[in-house]
Design a protein around this motif. Structure first.
Motif, PDB file in Angstrom:
ATOM      1  N   ILE A   1      -4.853  -0.874  -6.883  1.00  0.00           N
ATOM      2  CA  ILE A   1      -5.431   0.319  -6.268  1.00  0.00           C
ATOM      3  C   ILE A   1      -5.271   1.545  -7.179  1.00  0.00           C
ATOM      4  O   ILE A   1      -4.315   1.662  -7.932  1.00  0.00           O
ATOM      5  CB  ILE A   1      -4.805   0.607  -4.881  1.00  0.00           C
ATOM      6  CG1 ILE A   1      -3.289   0.807  -4.985  1.00  0.00           C
ATOM      7  CG2 ILE A   1      -5.146  -0.510  -3.908  1.00  0.00           C
ATOM      8  CD1 ILE A   1      -2.654   1.262  -3.675  1.00  0.00           C
TER       9      ILE A   1
ATOM     10  N   HIS B   1       1.333  -3.381  -6.059  1.00  0.00           N
ATOM     11  CA  HIS B   1       0.513  -2.533  -6.924  1.00  0.00           C
ATOM     12  C   HIS B   1       1.402  -1.689  -7.831  1.00  0.00           C
ATOM     13  O   HIS B   1       1.078  -1.457  -9.004  1.00  0.00           O
ATOM     14  CB  HIS B   1      -0.367  -1.611  -6.078  1.00  0.00           C
ATOM     15  CG  HIS B   1      -1.400  -2.336  -5.276  1.00  0.00           C
ATOM     16  ND1 HIS B   1      -2.550  -2.855  -5.830  1.00  0.00           N
ATOM     17  CD2 HIS B   1      -1.453  -2.644  -3.958  1.00  0.00           C
ATOM     18  CE1 HIS B   1      -3.273  -3.438  -4.882  1.00  0.00           C
ATOM     19  NE2 HIS B   1      -2.620  -3.330  -3.744  1.00  0.00           N
TER      20      HIS B   1
ATOM     21  N   TYR C   1      -8.206   6.944  -2.077  1.00  0.00           N
ATOM     22  CA  TYR C   1      -8.115   6.741  -0.635  1.00  0.00           C
ATOM     23  C   TYR C   1      -9.174   7.556   0.104  1.00  0.00           C
ATOM     24  O   TYR C   1      -9.529   8.656  -0.323  1.00  0.00           O
ATOM     25  CB  TYR C   1      -6.748   7.184  -0.099  1.00  0.00           C
ATOM     26  CG  TYR C   1      -5.608   6.238  -0.368  1.00  0.00           C
ATOM     27  CD1 TYR C   1      -5.676   4.897  -0.004  1.00  0.00           C
ATOM     28  CD2 TYR C   1      -4.430   6.691  -0.963  1.00  0.00           C
ATOM     29  CE1 TYR C   1      -4.614   4.040  -0.242  1.00  0.00           C
ATOM     30  CE2 TYR C   1      -3.362   5.839  -1.198  1.00  0.00           C
ATOM     31  CZ  TYR C   1      -3.464   4.512  -0.836  1.00  0.00           C
ATOM     32  OH  TYR C   1      -2.413   3.664  -1.066  1.00  0.00           O
TER      33      TYR C   1
ATOM     34  N   GLN D   1     -10.239  -0.335  -5.626  1.00  0.00           N
ATOM     35  CA  GLN D   1      -9.521  -1.270  -6.481  1.00  0.00           C
ATOM     36  C   GLN D   1     -10.218  -1.319  -7.839  1.00  0.00           C
ATOM     37  O   GLN D   1     -11.426  -1.108  -7.942  1.00  0.00           O
ATOM     38  CB  GLN D   1      -9.532  -2.678  -5.872  1.00  0.00           C
ATOM     39  CG  GLN D   1      -8.724  -2.799  -4.590  1.00  0.00           C
ATOM     40  CD  GLN D   1      -7.428  -3.567  -4.810  1.00  0.00           C
ATOM     41  OE1 GLN D   1      -6.743  -3.369  -5.816  1.00  0.00           O
ATOM     42  NE2 GLN D   1      -7.096  -4.433  -3.865  1.00  0.00           N
TER      43      GLN D   1
ATOM     44  N   THR E   1      -5.466  -8.590  -2.890  1.00  0.00           N
ATOM     45  CA  THR E   1      -5.929  -8.099  -4.188  1.00  0.00           C
ATOM     46  C   THR E   1      -6.268  -9.256  -5.121  1.00  0.00           C
ATOM     47  O   THR E   1      -7.249  -9.192  -5.871  1.00  0.00           O
ATOM     48  CB  THR E   1      -4.851  -7.183  -4.818  1.00  0.00           C
ATOM     49  OG1 THR E   1      -4.706  -6.027  -3.986  1.00  0.00           O
ATOM     50  CG2 THR E   1      -5.238  -6.745  -6.215  1.00  0.00           C
TER      51      THR E   1
ATOM     52  N   ASP F   1       0.840  -1.194   0.000  1.00  0.00           N
ATOM     53  CA  ASP F   1       0.000   0.000   0.000  1.00  0.00           C
ATOM     54  C   ASP F   1       0.872   1.240   0.000  1.00  0.00           C
ATOM     55  O   ASP F   1       1.825   1.336   0.781  1.00  0.00           O
ATOM     56  CB  ASP F   1      -0.916   0.012   1.230  1.00  0.00           C
ATOM     57  CG  ASP F   1      -1.857   1.198   1.208  1.00  0.00           C
ATOM     58  OD1 ASP F   1      -2.809   1.183   0.411  1.00  0.00           O
ATOM     59  OD2 ASP F   1      -1.615   2.153   1.966  1.00  0.00           O
TER      60      ASP F   1
ATOM     61  N   ARG G   1      -9.905   1.960   0.398  1.00  0.00           N
ATOM     62  CA  ARG G   1      -9.251   2.080  -0.915  1.00  0.00           C
ATOM     63  C   ARG G   1     -10.183   1.624  -2.037  1.00  0.00           C
ATOM     64  O   ARG G   1     -11.059   0.781  -1.829  1.00  0.00           O
ATOM     65  CB  ARG G   1      -7.994   1.204  -0.994  1.00  0.00           C
ATOM     66  CG  ARG G   1      -7.128   1.165   0.217  1.00  0.00           C
ATOM     67  CD  ARG G   1      -5.807   0.445  -0.021  1.00  0.00           C
ATOM     68  NE  ARG G   1      -5.944  -0.948  -0.431  1.00  0.00           N
ATOM     69  CZ  ARG G   1      -4.924  -1.788  -0.602  1.00  0.00           C
ATOM     70  NH1 ARG G   1      -3.694  -1.354  -0.419  1.00  0.00           N
ATOM     71  NH2 ARG G   1      -5.111  -3.027  -0.964  1.00  0.00           N
TER      72      ARG G   1
END
Length: 353
Positions: free
Chosen positions: A280, A262, A335, A200, A234, A124, A198
């Motif tokens: 994300i 990510h 976010y 996705q 994820t 993250d 978050r």
């Protein structure tokens, strides 16, 4: 100060100036060569000469200048940055054990009271920023390692870390979505710190040239896809969405192609090596990619109640309540900071789902 790996680039037999990549990043961020050289404390003449020499060797421009519109990176410049991100990520993973040993030896805290808080967490960007803020302020040392969500919770259960970062589906998800997490969240002494919410979804090239608006489009158009590793939160999220859409992994071109962060997924798409990835929004925006939102999730930091009384975790909690970090979260698309820093029992998070 942490010991880290870096990547060297060669054009033919000549090594590229070590200041070239930071210069390109600064141009991408500011949209101006003047502002870029100022932020790096380079002379404009040196930066111009360095760009000209490198572009001459490569036979293509790295930066494009437009009258009245500043500067932006050329496709080659963007791909060079994306390649460095991907290469650094791969090298860091491969050398992680060696770097961990080096940094533990270099740190040598004066006492157990001063020792760093060890965090194993699902990748993250906001958590990496929090680590950097704490390091810069010298309020506490954070030893952060990125893993899959399930692996992080297992590390916490086995005593290999102080805090585990993982993410759960947002409220309203089918109860089966929480099944992989339940075995690791049963301990009565376990506490969860609300971190961020978050978004996705699909990371795609700017302009979304293949018009990929859903997982069904991935399959129907045989788009080249880059996935996350098994047991990452994820990957679990993507697999749930795939099943809900009535699709099989075999229908996704590149389902078996995996990256571990990510950032690496975004870099792969930005480099043109894939048409789409799943991850994300914040990582997509860093690489100036377009983003198709498909899911919302909650990110938590798990720790035993006793751990949270130590000085280092207390400093982390204070940073979550601080205005500087909240300002950073609010400034990054994808976010949300609502509820950040609140401590709840693990069963309450599962019940909220």
């Amino acid at each position: 100060m942490a010991i880290q790996l870096s990547v060297r680039w060669l054009a033919g037999n000549a090594e590229l100036d070590g200041r070239l990549l930071p210069l390109l990043r600064a141009v991408a961020k500011t949209g101006s060569l003047n502002q870029a050289v100022s932020s790096l404390r380079l002379s404009y003449r040196h930066a111009w000469g360095m760009l000209g020499k490198t572009e001459g060797s490569l036979g293509q421009p790295l930066v494009i200048f437009q009258r009245g519109r500043g500067a932006h990176l050329s496709p080659l410049g963007e791909k060079l940055l994306a390649a460095e991100d991907a290469a650094t990520d791969v090298l860091s993973r491969g050398m992680e054990a060696a770097l961990l040993g080096l940094n533990h030896e270099a740190a040598k805290p004066a006492s157990s009271r001063d020792r760093p808080v060890v965090i194993h967490a699902s990748h993250d960007l906001a958590l990496a920023e929090l680590r950097d803020m704490l390091s810069t302020s010298k309020s506490t040392a954070v030893d952060l390692h990125f893993r899959g969500s399930i692996e992080c919770l297992a590390s916490l259960a086995h005593g290999d870390c102080d805090i585990a970062g993982f993410h759960l589906p947002d409220s309203g998800a089918d109860s089966a979505a929480f099944a992989p997490y339940r075995p690791w969240l049963k301990a009565r002494t376990l506490r969860l710190i609300r971190f961020v919410r978050r978004r996705q979804g699909l990371m795609v090239a700017r302009g979304n040239p293949k018009r990929l608006l859903s997982l069904a489009d991935l399959a129907a158009k045989s788009a080249r896809f880059v996935n996350r590793q098994p047991d990452s939160g994820t990957r679990l999220c993507f697999d749930r969405l795939l099943a809900a859409a009535g699709l099989r992994p075999a229908q996704i071109n590149g389902y078996q192609v995996e990256e571990f962060t990510h950032a690496a997924v975004a870099a792969t798409v930005a480099s043109g090596m894939a048409d789409a990835g799943f991850g994300i929004e914040a990582a997509a925006r860093v690489q100036r990619l377009d983003f198709v939102p498909l899911a919302t999730e909650r990110y938590f930091l798990a720790a035993r109640a006793g751990t949270l009384t130590r000085p280092a975790p207390q400093a982390l909690l204070q940073a979550l309540d601080g205005s500087a970090f909240r300002k950073w979260v609010d400034a990054h698309p994808g976010y949300e900071a609502a509820g950040m820093g609140e401590i709840i029992a693990a069963r309450d998070a599962l019940r909220a789902g």
